[in-house]
Write an enzyme that holds these catalytic residues in place. Sequence first.
Site, PDB file in Angstrom:
ATOM      1  CG  HIS A 135      -2.081  -0.907   1.135  1.00 37.13           C
ATOM      2  ND1 HIS A 135      -2.435  -2.085   1.350  1.00 37.13           N
ATOM      3  CD2 HIS A 135      -3.333  -0.469   0.482  1.00 37.13           C
ATOM      4  CE1 HIS A 135      -3.380  -2.735   1.399  1.00 37.13           C
ATOM      5  NE2 HIS A 135      -3.973  -1.633   0.678  1.00 37.13           N
ATOM      6  CE  LYS A 139      -3.918  -0.537   4.922  1.00 40.42           C
ATOM      7  NZ  LYS A 139      -5.292   0.129   5.238  1.00 40.42           N
TER       8      LYS A 139
HETATM    9  N1  NAD Z   1     -12.981  -0.559   3.587  1.00 50.21           N
HETATM   10  C1  NAD Z   1     -12.359  -0.184   2.438  1.00 50.21           C
HETATM   11  O1  NAD Z   1     -12.600  -0.546   1.351  1.00 50.21           O
HETATM   12  C2  NAD Z   1     -11.325   0.912   2.206  1.00 50.21           C
HETATM   13  C3  NAD Z   1     -10.743   1.517   1.256  1.00 50.21           C
HETATM   14  C4  NAD Z   1      -9.956   2.420   1.213  1.00 50.21           C
HETATM   15  C5  NAD Z   1      -9.215   2.858   2.710  1.00 50.21           C
HETATM   16  N2  NAD Z   1      -9.894   2.412   3.662  1.00 50.21           N
HETATM   17  C6  NAD Z   1      -9.440   2.810   5.023  1.00 50.21           C
HETATM   18  O2  NAD Z   1     -10.336   3.819   4.998  1.00 50.21           O
HETATM   19  C7  NAD Z   1      -9.524   4.853   6.070  1.00 50.21           C
HETATM   20  C8  NAD Z   1      -9.445   6.267   5.161  1.00 50.21           C
HETATM   21  O3  NAD Z   1      -8.709   6.129   4.064  1.00 50.21           O
HETATM   22  P1  NAD Z   1      -8.260   7.146   3.421  1.00 50.21           P
HETATM   23  O4  NAD Z   1      -7.348   6.885   2.238  1.00 50.21           O
HETATM   24  O5  NAD Z   1      -9.356   8.291   3.015  1.00 50.21           O
HETATM   25  O6  NAD Z   1      -7.529   8.116   4.329  1.00 50.21           O
HETATM   26  P2  NAD Z   1      -6.960   9.726   4.582  1.00 50.21           P
HETATM   27  O7  NAD Z   1      -5.980   9.854   5.305  1.00 50.21           O
HETATM   28  O8  NAD Z   1      -7.044  10.384   2.889  1.00 50.21           O
HETATM   29  O9  NAD Z   1      -8.599  10.420   5.273  1.00 50.21           O
HETATM   30  C9  NAD Z   1      -8.668  10.434   6.519  1.00 50.21           C
HETATM   31  C10 NAD Z   1      -9.657  11.511   6.791  1.00 50.21           C
HETATM   32  O10 NAD Z   1      -9.968  11.342   7.959  1.00 50.21           O
HETATM   33  C11 NAD Z   1      -9.950  12.516   8.853  1.00 50.21           C
HETATM   34  N3  NAD Z   1     -10.140  12.448  10.103  1.00 50.21           N
HETATM   35  C12 NAD Z   1      -9.138  12.323  11.038  1.00 50.21           C
HETATM   36  N4  NAD Z   1      -9.778  12.397  12.532  1.00 50.21           N
HETATM   37  C13 NAD Z   1     -10.901  12.424  12.265  1.00 50.21           C
HETATM   38  C14 NAD Z   1     -12.133  12.108  13.161  1.00 50.21           C
HETATM   39  N5  NAD Z   1     -11.963  12.168  14.376  1.00 50.21           N
HETATM   40  N6  NAD Z   1     -13.416  12.534  12.602  1.00 50.21           N
HETATM   41  C15 NAD Z   1     -13.583  12.402  11.188  1.00 50.21           C
HETATM   42  N7  NAD Z   1     -12.525  12.607  10.331  1.00 50.21           N
HETATM   43  C16 NAD Z   1     -11.288  12.516  10.784  1.00 50.21           C
HETATM   44  C17 NAD Z   1      -8.654  13.101   8.423  1.00 50.21           C
HETATM   45  O11 NAD Z   1      -8.485  14.597   8.535  1.00 50.21           O
HETATM   46  C18 NAD Z   1      -8.630  12.678   6.643  1.00 50.21           C
HETATM   47  O12 NAD Z   1      -9.275  13.848   6.044  1.00 50.21           O
HETATM   48  C19 NAD Z   1      -8.184   4.201   6.363  1.00 50.21           C
HETATM   49  O13 NAD Z   1      -8.337   3.480   7.584  1.00 50.21           O
HETATM   50  C20 NAD Z   1      -8.040   3.103   5.165  1.00 50.21           C
HETATM   51  O14 NAD Z   1      -7.323   2.123   5.677  1.00 50.21           O
HETATM   52  C21 NAD Z   1     -10.818   1.184   3.531  1.00 50.21           C
END
Ligand code: NAD
Length: 238
Positions: A135, A139
């Site tokens: 990844h 991550k």
């Molecule tokens: N299940 C799936 O299919 C899937 C797919 C992609 C990513 N993910 C997971 O989703 C999560 C997010 O991924 P991403 O790539 O968008 O990450 P990212 O870092 O781009 O975005 C995360 C966002 O969450 C915000 N954040 C931080 N604390 C917060 C809070 N208390 N309340 C609300 N928002 C808050 C951050 O400011 C940021 O904007 C990760 O855990 C990743 O592993 C899961």
Amino acid sequence: MNIALIGYGKMGHEIEQIAFSRGHKIISIIDVNNIADFDSPEFKSADVAIEFSTPDSAIENYRKCFAANVPVVAGTTGWLDHMDEVKKACAEGGQTFFYASNYSLGVNIFFAMNKYLARMMNNYPDYSVRMEETHHIHKLDAPSGTAITLAEGIIENIDRKESWNLETENSPKDIAIHCIREGEIPGIHEIIYESEVDTISIKHDSKNRKGLALGAVIAAEFAKGKKGFLTMNDMLNF
Ligand SMILES: NC(=O)c1ccc[n+]([C@@H]2O[C@H](COP(=O)([O-])OP(=O)(O)OC[C@H]3O[C@@H](n4cnc5c(N)ncnc54)[C@H](O)[C@@H]3O)[C@@H](O)[C@H]2O)c1
């Protein structure tokens, strides 16, 4: 449908685009700087909240959704220690919670292939099994939620495997997961079976995040009006 987005990072932005393209409205966007908006009338009136934030913040966000009786589609990984609490809120508190470690259709096809192959390999103990997941460098959790689901699919189907482990195969009962963090790679997962005479591997390589975002929005459409704990198995019927 009126959707609230929790977490407006890479996935939140991608989901917003897909939601618009399917005719939905985004009525609330909550990120780290406006957590108080969980109390807003807009958030409370959402048909569903789609949550992709961080492993540390996810469970608190789910609690706030439950307090407002807003159904949740959860994408964040790395919070699974709290799964019992979430399942209890569904079973006893009447909440709606959809969780997938990976929302893409292709990965869910890959999950089914992984289980099928593991069932076959159960009869061939000369093969070792290990996994590699790669990844992007941003991550926060390792192994990925997808890798954990894949490992669980193998453990369910191969009697000689009981657990997964990072990096090294500590015991013959472990599946070793090697995690690589590199550049901006959206996600690669490979399962490798190896004997003295050959190697068999299956691999999924995501080209971008569109499939993940589309799956999350379709899950939100599916969750609307339903109660309880829901997964991709309920939605896809594989
Ligand atoms: N299940 C799936 O299919 C899937 C797919 C992609 C990513 N993910 C997971 O989703 C999560 C997010 O991924 P991403 O790539 O968008 O990450 P990212 O870092 O781009 O975005 C995360 C966002 O969450 C915000 N954040 C931080 N604390 C917060 C809070 N208390 N309340 C609300 N928002 C808050 C951050 O400011 C940021 O904007 C990760 O855990 C990743 O592993 C899961």
